[in-house]
Every structure is written in C-alpha cells, then in structure tokens.
Write a protein that holds these residues in place. Structure first.
Motif, short mmCIF file in Angstrom:
data_model
loop_
_atom_site.label_atom_id
_atom_site.label_comp_id
_atom_site.label_asym_id
_atom_site.label_seq_id
_atom_site.Cartn_x
_atom_site.Cartn_y
_atom_site.Cartn_z
N SER A 209 31.05 30.28 54.66
CA SER A 209 30.95 29.28 53.56
C SER A 209 30.18 29.90 52.48
N VAL A 213 26.74 32.86 53.07
CA VAL A 213 27.25 34.24 52.71
C VAL A 213 26.35 34.61 51.58
N THR A 214 26.00 33.68 50.88
CA THR A 214 24.92 33.90 49.47
C THR A 214 23.60 34.51 50.33
N ALA A 217 24.52 37.68 50.89
CA ALA A 217 24.86 38.58 49.59
C ALA A 217 23.51 38.84 48.90
N LEU A 218 22.70 37.97 48.60
CA LEU A 218 21.73 38.35 47.99
C LEU A 218 20.73 39.48 48.11
N ALA A 220 22.04 41.92 50.04
CA ALA A 220 22.85 43.16 49.80
C ALA A 220 22.81 43.57 48.49
N ALA A 221 23.01 42.57 47.55
CA ALA A 221 22.94 42.85 45.95
C ALA A 221 21.81 43.55 45.55
N LEU A 222 20.49 42.93 46.09
CA LEU A 222 19.32 43.81 45.49
C LEU A 222 19.23 45.18 46.38
N VAL A 224 22.01 46.94 46.73
CA VAL A 224 23.02 47.64 45.84
C VAL A 224 22.26 47.99 44.39
N ALA A 225 21.32 47.09 43.92
CA ALA A 225 20.76 47.15 42.82
C ALA A 225 19.88 48.38 42.67
N TYR A 226 19.11 48.44 44.07
CA TYR A 226 18.21 49.47 44.20
C TYR A 226 18.71 50.83 44.18
N SER A 228 21.50 51.60 43.15
CA SER A 228 22.05 51.98 41.47
C SER A 228 21.12 52.47 40.85
N TRP B 278 33.74 31.25 45.33
CA TRP B 278 32.37 31.84 45.65
C TRP B 278 32.56 33.32 45.62
N LEU B 282 30.52 36.47 44.36
CA LEU B 282 29.84 37.52 45.05
C LEU B 282 30.24 38.81 44.35
N LEU B 285 27.74 38.97 41.41
CA LEU B 285 26.53 39.19 42.00
C LEU B 285 26.51 40.57 42.09
N PHE B 286 27.42 41.51 42.90
CA PHE B 286 27.19 42.59 43.25
C PHE B 286 27.24 43.47 42.23
N LEU B 288 26.71 42.76 39.03
CA LEU B 288 25.85 42.59 38.01
C LEU B 288 24.51 43.45 38.39
N ALA B 289 24.11 43.08 39.91
CA ALA B 289 22.96 43.81 40.46
C ALA B 289 22.74 45.18 40.18
N ALA B 290 24.11 45.76 40.57
CA ALA B 290 24.20 47.31 40.29
C ALA B 290 23.99 47.81 39.07
N THR B 291 24.89 46.95 38.19
CA THR B 291 24.79 47.51 36.68
C THR B 291 23.48 47.30 35.84
N ALA B 293 20.68 46.75 37.35
CA ALA B 293 19.45 47.74 37.76
C ALA B 293 19.65 49.20 37.14
N TRP B 294 20.88 49.65 37.29
CA TRP B 294 21.15 51.01 36.42
C TRP B 294 21.00 51.11 35.07
#
Lengths: 576, 594
Positions: A209, A213-214, A217-218, A220-222, A224-226, A228, B278, B282, B285-286, B288-291, B293-294
């Motif tokens: 749910s 998952v969040t 995901a948080l 993982a998203a961080l 991915v940001a790193y 990137s 949701w 996600l 979120l992903f 947005l995080a990648a873009t 940061a880039w």
C-alpha cells in the motif's frame, strides 16, 4: 542460572544490556589497533570531506600502483563524512583510537536492532543476538574503520523498523525505516539490496500500500537523485564496481562461489557447530560428505606436491561441508516456503529469511569482486535467527541443555572470532613496525628517492615518510633510488623494464607472533579476501610480513623500435 | 441543456475555437520551415507533380536536386493558395492553413466522443494544447498531416463501428491524403489494423481492411513512381545530422518526454491531472528526484540558468507521469479481460496509439520537437479525460472544476507560447529591415548566414546566401562558390539565432568584424534558448525557456577585406569537430592567428 532467571524476568532490558556489554567487550580492547586494510582510503576521503564535503572524487590520487586524475571509490561518501567530523574534532589529525571509538556505535545499533528483529521472527532474541555479536565476520570487522559494519547496522535498523511498521501499521516506524534505509544506501551500495528485500516482505504479508511503498520509494528516489546528480557533474554514474579486474566469466564466478561457500562455513559460526545445527537430512549429508572427500583429496595432492600445507586437508573440507550445510538449509527453506503457498505466517517468514540469505549469498559471489567475510555480514542476521530457532528445536526441551548448547556454540564461535581478531590486530600493528624498521634500514642504505610497493596499512604508515608510490608500468625510478616492497600488503608487479635494472639489497622478515594465520598468500590463506583463496585462516606461514628492499642500478634503457618491445615481452614477466 | 448537448452546437463551438486559435496569428511572419514549404509551393505552381527543387541552396549547401523528407501534398495545396494570392504573403497562407485546425478539432471531437472522453472537452483540450496551438500558426506539414490522420482514423472507426460504407470510403481517401502530407501518416494505417484486430475476428473482413490496404497500395505506387522518375526511393529521413542532433536514444527519449510534459497540458496542471493513484505519485517522485538533482548540479556548475533548471524539473516529471499512466493503463487492460471489455480494448488502442507515436519519434525522427509529437496529443488528451472522468464520476463539480482549471491554465500557456513564437518569427523580417537600413548602401554584395525565416526575408531583399564549409565536404559545393563568392568590399550578416554556419576557410580568412546589432526577444517565456536555434524547432533540451530578461539576439556584420589573415589555432580547436577537420593547415595560424 541466575543470569537465565534475570533474562526470563526482564527479557528485553537484560537481554539488550547483555548484548551491548558483550559488543563493547569485544570492540573496546581493539580501539588502539593500527590502520588496517582499506581504512587508509576512508581516512583520505574523510580528510578531503572536511574541505569538500560534496566531492565524489579524490583528485590526483594513487591507488594500488595506478595514478588517477580523478579517483572514484566503489562506496558513497556518508561514512567518510562521518569520520571527517572526528578528524575535525581532533584538529584534522588522525588518531587511531578516536576513529575506532567513532566506529563503536555501529555494532551497538546493529545488535540492538537485531534483538527486536529476531524477536519478531520468533527466535530467542538473546541467543540470536549472541550469535551475531560473536560471529567472526561481524566481530573482526567491528575493529575496522570501513563501511561494512556501519552499512549492516543501518540495514538492520531499517528493516527492523520497516517490519514492525508494516505489522503494526506504524507511520513513525515507517518514517524511521525510510531514514535508516537512506543512511544505509549512502554508506554502501550493497544497502540497495535491502529495498527489494523489504518489498518482498510487503508482498508476502500482502500489505502493498501507499505508506510502506513510500518508505521504500523515498530512499530509492534519493538514490536516483544522487546518481542523476553524479552523472550531471561527472558525466558518468557512480562507480559501482572496480574499474579494473574481475570479469563475470563462468570460471571466475565458480571460484568465487567456492570461496563464498567456504566463508559461509567458516566465518559465520564455528564450523563444527554450523555442521551440527544445519546438517539435516540425507541428501545434504551425502553432498557435503562428497564435497569434503573431494576437497580432502585435492588438498592431499597439493600437499604432496608441496603447494599447500597439511592443515588445508582438514580446514578446507570442514569449512566447505559446513558452508554447504548452511546454504542447503536456506535453499530447502526457500523451496519449501514456495510450495505450500504463502498463506501461513511461518511460510512467509521462511520465504523472507531464506530470500534474504540466498539473495545476499548470490550477489556476494556474482557481483562482488572477491569473497570476503566483510561482504558476507548481511548474511548473518537470517542465519543467526534460523540458527537460534534450530538450536531451540534441537535442545529446547530442557532449559539446561539449551543453555549448555548455547554456551558451547557461542563460546567456540567467540574463541574462533577472537583468535582471528587477534591475528588481524597483530597484522595491523605490524604495519607500524614495518614502516619503522624499513625506514631505519633505508636511512642506513642511503640513496635517492624511496619508492614503496604495497598498499593498505603499509601505505598508510610509509607515505608520511615522504616515500612515493611505485606506479604500475612506470619506469620512472632513477639509478640510486630505493624500492621497498611489502609482501603482506597487496603489492603489485614491477614494470618489466624496471625489473631489469634493480637488485635486491635486503630482506626483512617480521616473524609470526600468533599461531592462527590470517594472511599468507603463498598458502592461499587470507581473511581479507583474495580471488582464488582457499581458506580464511590456517596455521602455516613463515612470517607476518616480509619486506624486500631493492636498489635501482642501471640507467633507463634507451628507446628501442616499437616492434622490439612486443617481441621482447615475456608474458610471465607481468606476474610476480 | 439539450441544446447545449446538441452535436451541431458543440461542433460549432469546436470550429469557432479552431479559428480563434489560428486567425489572430495569421499575420505572423514566416518562420521555421515555412519558407521551404513556400519554395516548393512556388515551384509547384508551375510543375505541380515535381518532387524536387532544382539548384537549391539550403543551410549554405548547394543541391542540384533538393528533396525534402515530406511528400508534396501540402505544398501543392499552398501552390493553389499562391495561384490565388499571386505571391507568398503571410495572411493568405496562414488563413488557408486554418482549415486544417478545423479538420483536426472536428476529428478529435468525434474520436473523444467515441472513446468516452466527451467530444467537446477532447476537442477543446486538443486545440488548446501548446503543441497544437503554436504549430497551427505555421504553414508546415505537421498540423495538416495530423489533422488528416485524425480525420481518417475517426472516419474509419465510425465506419467500422457502424458498418457505413461511405465512412469507410472517406477514411480511405483521408488515409491517402494524410500519408501524402507527411510520411508519419503511414502509421495511421497500422493503427487502423490494430483497431480491427482488437474488435475481434468478425471485424477482420475485407470491407474493413480495404481502406488501409488501398492507402498502402497508393503509397507503394507513389514510391514506385518516385523511383521510376528519380532512380531512388523517396527521402524518408535526413541524410545527415542537423545542429543539435540527438546523439543517443536516451537523449532522444528524454527530449520526447520533456516535450510531452510541457506541450500537451500546463505542466503543474498535468501533474494534478495524472496523479490518479499512488503509483503515479511514485513515478512523479522518482522522476522529480532525478531531474531536480540533475538540474541543481547543472545550475550550480553554471551549465543551466535557474529558469532552465526549474522548467526541466517540471516538464520531464510531467512527461514521465503521463507515460507512466498510459503504460499502467495498457498493462492493466492487457492483463484484464481484453475480449470481454470494450473499455479495456479502447484503452489498449489509445495506449498503442500514444506509444507508437512516441516510439517512432524516439527511434526514427531526427530530434524531438512538439510538431513531431502532435499525433500523440489526441491519444493523450482522450486517455487523460476518460481516466479523470472515471475517477471523478461521482463528484461532478470537482470534475468540472478540475477540467476547467487545467484547460484555462493550458490555454494561458499556449497563448504565451504563441506570442513567444510570434516574437521569434518577427526577428527574421526585423533582421532584414535592420540590414537594409544600416548596411543597404555599403556597396558590394550583401551575404547572409542563417536559414529558416531569416533566409526568406533576406532573400526578398536580394541578399545572397553565404557558402557553408560542410557543403564542400559532401561534394556539394555551394552554387555561388567559388566563381561568384564573396569579394573584398562585400558585407556578411551572420545570425546565430537562425542557425548560422561556418563558411569556407577561403572566405573566413578575409572576414573582419564590422558591426554588431543586439536586440532582445522579450521574456519571460521564449521558444528559443540564448541566441540558439534549439527550442521549439528542435528540442535538444526544452521546447521553451524561462528567461525573465528575454533572449539577446545578435546580428554579426563582417566585412570582406582583401588582406588575408589566418584563423587563430585556439579558435579552430573550439569549432565543432566536423568543421575543424575541414580547415586545411595553411589557413590556421598561431595563438593570435598569425
């Protein structure tokens, strides 16, 4: 028995206190240990982190004989930033005891988290916790200033909060899990594997749910940001694997599989105890016995031909059989949990724990460059939980029997772990001695520039003497220069042109001071880990370290026509 | 209410809306590839069936026979307009092109109704989408091609659903018109076949297969006739890279997602529209995080300005969310009871339509651009509207409020972009006017270095195109070189905004800076980056930019002198590799050019 009564009365408080005290007891005495293994690298990163906390590279860095304009490590930077805080506290100076003290919280975080995790998976948390603390792979690595124990500590903290958060639908726990997962991932990339593992828990519990998952995901998203941001700045992703080295060819994977199996049998639980606990069923007994016999014969042949020492005939088969028993157990548990479906709680738990173990085991021999006990620490939690449950099954009917068995298994494993720890401690401290003795000898010999060939702790202690690293494929040293080579610190080969114009002027042996040998490459003994190693410990080895001192004699040869270089190379010349 | 719901009234609204988005911009100066279309149209006034331009210079390169990567139907239509108007003129050409906006709007009206998105809403969202709005002001192939493509599909689907022969015949004709307007029109045939396949075996009958089959045969006949006439197949893609050509599929995919995220809906509104579950959150979120940061790193290192970083961080996640929602819809529909549910079949059809266009834009087209993605816009609009209607069917007020807010913000963005494009287009005649005013009586010949609208207006002043160094490398020496090349005393006017090129070294060494004219394209929204051709025409990074102070536009004026110098080595090193390697050593001097 009093302790047992106290534990029954205050299961959480007493159990945790005992584990924390034990963890402190096996780490504090080693805080004076010298810089060892890759700690040098993390200290270099920490020093740079004080000035440039966001940099993901070391400029103009020499690493194992290779010069890098921009050196990228195979770990993210969080742990070295943490170390940087302690360097700052000490005025920028490196203090071994202070840095080792800075590492003490990590095993405590790991043990505390694991206590609750084991309880959730219906193992005796004290017993499981004891098996974790005394496991050689864990205990010895708590003495190192590296990423492995911190990474596992936050892995455990994250997964424990996550499991409880999912079970109890606790948002705060899920938020804490997200935070710990993030820290784990930014300490070491292996931490990424905890995310699919946690997701598996959601699937088996049928709780996929938005909230949990969040929490996954948080981080993982961080990450991915790193990645990137890294690509945006450097034009390349972070270095997830060594830029040189070990291909995924089947033979290399097979060798690493064997090495990982041996370490599973010899670096997690005392091997005899592992055999007793996990060797269950006829099929695995036959397989383990057959592999043991083959290994014995193999070692016997190599002993007769003078390649390996006699104890390998016992150690390798024993460790291999124990490793097979452990891995087989989890394989069977995995397969068994799939067949009846995931309806029951125990089926889901079994699937979760066995996937954790097997998944980590898999990436240890497929993705990581060589088998090493420190890479295998994430295997320990599921193993300790299952071992504790299995011990209760075997000896749980009578409290005394379980207590005796616990004492026997824990004491034997602790003895093995301490024996390895002392061996590694002496090896680490020897680096200081090597630097001191070698520098005195170099002063006596006189000459030009001093070059060194060897990494790890040896490099850490000789670099402040002003010695320069000998660069691979470099013919730079001039006549009169000295080259100091440490056999016990991952030396590298000489350039073939240089090899033609050096002469050995001295050999210094540093004698063994401890019966258990944790590093002697000639006998394929290595705790640190080497591709193609045979055993993590043994009893043979002529010295703790050997240092060769060479003098450069001849002039650099004049350039020859290009073709003559190719025709003149002896292929064996590159391997020492 | 019945009156409001009347089809005829709603169609009237669509027609009025289509005319309202196009007519106010009818006087816009010719821009982008419009001059090229007009060149063909002028040629086709005399020789309607000729497929090439003879002795044509394009981007400074001479072509004995110039073929374009489009068939000639739209320029044939423009040639009819030219016959009426006498000569190329902005208002008649643009007004005549408005008919395609009407066709597109009406087609989407029927498609939207058929797929449960609401005909009027779908048509209005389509017309208001920036990708359509801005491109509808250009007399190029994209809006006509897409409109005919949509009309053909609408006629075909209604013809199949209602078993109407007249509609099937009409569909066949429209398929042919679409594919002869632009080659992308061929993809409508594949989509028609998919529609039949999804409807089940009873629809896979010859009468339904005939329209796409006839259109395919017509195209095959055209291709054969072309080969017979020219000895080679029609030019289906560029023979060489363009400035800003995407060098990897990853870049191309990123560009396509950015264009989708920024030119279908107002991006923040798109995010609100697409955040249906949701999982879409996600995806946001992903991405947005990648873009983010880039973009933050690029902004911190000076590679992007703040506006670019912000826009990229909005447009790419919106595009990813959009693609995610369609992908999820596709997977769920395919995994569900495809045969039993018409809604699932429709979803699969819409998703295949969308991803089919996205796929060929990534793999087959030279660079991402809003005009290339136009055929994907209706699929996206219809899918989004039916998804939102499904999700908010119990809350009608919320639905109407959400759709009104999205439509209003999207229209506002489109108007802003339309004005920005108008501003960009105006730079070309302004440059020609300035050149005439300040250097018109300088003596000698005036040469221009730039393409698109700039070329059109400079040629009208009688100025000549400067040879391109790349022409020599391909053996296509420019027509005016070397016999009639620049001579001492001539003037060269260079426009980086319109894709100026490096001229031949024999000319380069005689050029000396004489004047520079700097004007500004007003901000905050611009369809081009800093004095660069990239943007709306070819989206190397973003289709539009946020420059609060506008964009400076340079015109560099050079004089051709008799004295010969040398090119500074340091400068040559900075040239693009394909240019630097064409400059012989004898033209390159030391650090200071001596």
């Amino acid at each position: 028995m009093k302790a047992l009564a106290l534990y029954k009365r205050y299961p959480t408080g007493f159990g945790l206190l005992l584990l924390v005290l034990l963890a402190l007891a096996v780490t504090l005495p080693f805080t004076g240990q010298a810089i060892h293994v890759d700690a040098r690298l993390f200290i270099d990163w920490a020093k740079q982190g004080i000035e440039h906390p966001l940099w993901q590279h070391l400029p103009d860095y020499d690493y194992f004989g290779v010069h890098y304009d921009q050196f990228h490590d195979t770990h993210p930077r969080l742990q070295s930033l943490y170390l940087g805080l302690f360097l700052r506290l000490n005025g920028g100076e490196v203090s071994e005891p202070l840095l080792h003290l800075a590492m003490i919280p990590f095993p405590l975080v790991a043990v505390t988290s694991f206590f609750f995790l084991a309880r959730r998976f219906r193992a005796d948390p004290l017993l499981a916790g004891l098996l974790l603390v005394v496991a050689p792979a864990f205990l010895v690595n708590t003495h190192l200033i590296m990423t492995d124990v911190p990474g596992v500590a936050f892995w455990l903290a994250g997964i424990t909060c996550f499991v409880y958060g999912v079970d109890r639908r606790g948002r705060l726990l899920l938020a804490a899990a997200a935070l710990f997962f993030t820290i784990c991932i930014f300490i070491y990339y292996q931490g990424l594997s905890v995310l699919p593992l946690a997701f598996l828990y959601l699937v088996v519990k049928r709780r996929v749910s938005a909230g949990p998952v969040t929490a996954l995901a948080l981080p993982a998203a961080l990450f991915v940001a790193y990645v990137s941001a890294h690509i945006a700045y450097y034009g390349q992703p972070p270095t997830f694997s060594y830029p040189f080295g070990l291909p995924l060819d089947p033979f290399s994977v097979l060798v690493r599989f064997r090495g990982t199996l041996v370490l599973a049998g010899g670096a997690l639980v005392f091997p005899v105890a592992a055999l007793y606990i996990f060797l269950h069923g006829r099929a695995v007994t036959y397989v383990a016995a057959a592999c043991g016999v083959v290994a014995t014969l193999w070692m016997a042949v190599l002993y007769v031909t003078g390649v390996y020492p006699v104890e390998h005939m016992i150690i390798l088969p024993l460790l291999l059989a124990a490793g097979i028993a452990v891995v087989w157990w989890f394989g069977a548990a995995f397969a068994g949990s799939l067949v009846p479906g995931l309806a029951g709680r125990s089926g889901g738990d079994r699937l979760f724990l066995s996937t954790w173990f097997l998944g980590t085991f898999f990436y240890c021999f497929v993705l990581l460059p060589y088998p090493s006990p420190r890479h295998m620490i994430p295997l320990l939690p599921p193993l300790a939980i299952v071992a504790a449950r299995r011990m209760e099954e075997l000896w749980g009917g009578d409290g005394r029997r379980l207590l005796k068995a616990t004492l026997l298994v824990v004491a034997s494993t602790l003895a093995l772990a301490l024996a390895v720890a002392v061996g590694e401690h002496l090896r680490a401290d020897n680096n200081r001695e090597v630097a001191r003795v070698a520098s005195e000898r170099v002063d006596q010999l006189g000459g030009g520039t001093v070059w060194f060939n060897g990494g790890l702790g040896f490099q850490y202690y000789v670099q402040p003497l002003g010695w320069r690293m000998l660069i691979l494929d470099s013919d730079e040293p001039a006549p009169g220069d000295l080259i100091v080579e440490s056999v016990g610190n991952n030396r590298w080969y000489f350039d073939w042109r240089l090899k033609e114009r050096i002469e050995l002027v001295d050999t210094i042996d540093f004698p063994r001071r401890w019966p258990l040998v944790t590093e002697f490459i000639e006998c394929r003994i290595s705790w640190l880990g080497q591709i193609g190693n045979m055993v993590p410990y043994g009893f043979s080895g002529d010295y703790e370290d050997r240092v060769y001192i060479y003098r450069v004699t001849g002039e650099q040869p004049a350039l020859r026509p290009l073709g003559s270089y190719f025709s003149g190379i002896d292929k064996d010349d590159t391997s020492k | 209410m019945a009156f409001i719901r009347s089809t005829y009234l709603q169609l009237c609204v669509v027609v009025v809306a289509a005319l309202a988005v196009t007519f106010p911009f009818a006087a816009q100066p010719f821009a982008h590839d419009e001059p090229l279309m007009l060149d063909f149209a002028e040629m086709q006034v005399e020789t309607p069936w000729q497929q090439h331009l003879s002795d044509f210079d394009y981007f400074g390169i001479h072509h004995d026979r110039f073929f374009q990567t489009h068939p000639r139907l739209q320029s044939l239509y423009l040639s009819l307009v030219l016959r009426v108007s006498g000569e190329p003129s902005e208002i008649p050409v643009h007004a005549a092109s408005a008919v395609f906006a009407v066709v597109g709007g009406v087609a989407v009206f029927f498609l939207g109704r058929r797929f449960g998105a609401g005909g009027l809403a779908a048509a209005l969202f389509f017309l208001a989408a920036p990708a359509f709005f801005v491109n509808s002001h250009l007399a190029m192939v994209d809006v006509p091609g897409t409109s005919l493509w949509l009309a053909a599909l609408a006629a075909f689907i209604y013809g199949v659903d209602r078993d109407r022969r007249a509609l099937l015949v009409l569909a066949g004709i429209l398929f042919v018109l679409a594919e002869f307007t632009f080659y992308q029109g061929l993809s409508a045939l594949a989509l028609a076949l998919l529609y039949l396949f999804l409807q089940g075996r009873e629809k896979l009958r010859p009468r339904y297969l005939l329209p796409p089959a006839a259109a395919a045969l017509a195209f095959a006949a055209y291709a054969l006739a072309f080969m017979g006439a020219y000895g080679e197949p029609p030019l289906l893609h560029y023979r060489y890279g363009l400035p800003g050509y995407q060098r990897s599929l990853a870049n191309q995919a990123r560009g396509v997602l950015v264009v989708l995220g920024g030119t279908v809906f107002f991006p923040p509104a798109a995010m609100a529209l697409f955040w249906r579950n949701w999982r879409a959150g996600l995806a946001l979120l992903f991405s947005l995080a990648a873009t983010a940061a880039w973009s933050a790193v690029k902004a911190a290192t000076g590679a992007y300005d703040a506006g670019t970083a912000i826009l990229l961080s909005l447009l790419l996640p919106a595009g990813v969310m959009m693609a995610y929602l369609l992908a999820e819809g596709f997977v769920v529909s395919v995994a569900g009871r495809l045969r039993a549910s018409r809604s699932a079949r429709d979803t699969v059809f819409l998703c295949a339509w969308f991803f089919g266009v996205v796929f060929y834009c990534i793999v087959m087209l030279p660079y991402p651009a809003p005009r290339y993605l136009l055929p994907a816009v209706p699929a996206e609009v219809i899918f989004s509207l039916r998804t939102v209607r499904g999700a908010l069917q119990e809350r009608r007020v919320s639905l109407v409020a959400l759709l009104a807010a999205v439509l209003a913000s999207t229209l506002a963005l489109s108007v802003a972009l339309g004005l920005a494009n108008l501003e960009w287009a105006r730079q070309a005649p302004a440059a020609a006017d300035w050149t005439r005013e300040w250097h018109g009586d300088a003596g000698g010949t005036t040469w221009f270095d730039g393409e698109l609208g700039y070329r059109y207006y400079m040629e009208r002043e009688g100025y000549r195109m400067l040879p391109n160094i790349l022409g020599e490398s391909r053996g296509d020496g420019p027509s005016n070189w070397p016999e009639n090349g620049p001579r001492p005393g001539d003037t060269v006017v260079i426009s980086p905004l319109f894709g100026a090129w490096f001229t031949v070294p024999e000319v380069m060494v005689h050029l000396r800076p004489a004047d520079i004219h700097i004007s500004r394209i007003d901000g905050p929204l611009t369809v081009t980056d800093e004095s660069d051709i990239s943007g709306w025409s070819s989206t190397t990074l973003l289709p539009y930019y946020l420059h609060l102070d506008g964009v400076p536009v340079e015109l560099q004026v050079m004089k051709v002198v008799a004295a010969e110098g040398k090119l500074p080595a340091a400068d040559v090193e900075e040239y693009p590799e394909e240019v630097a390697r064409l400059i012989p050593e004898k033209f390159i001097g030391g650090e200071d050019g001596r």
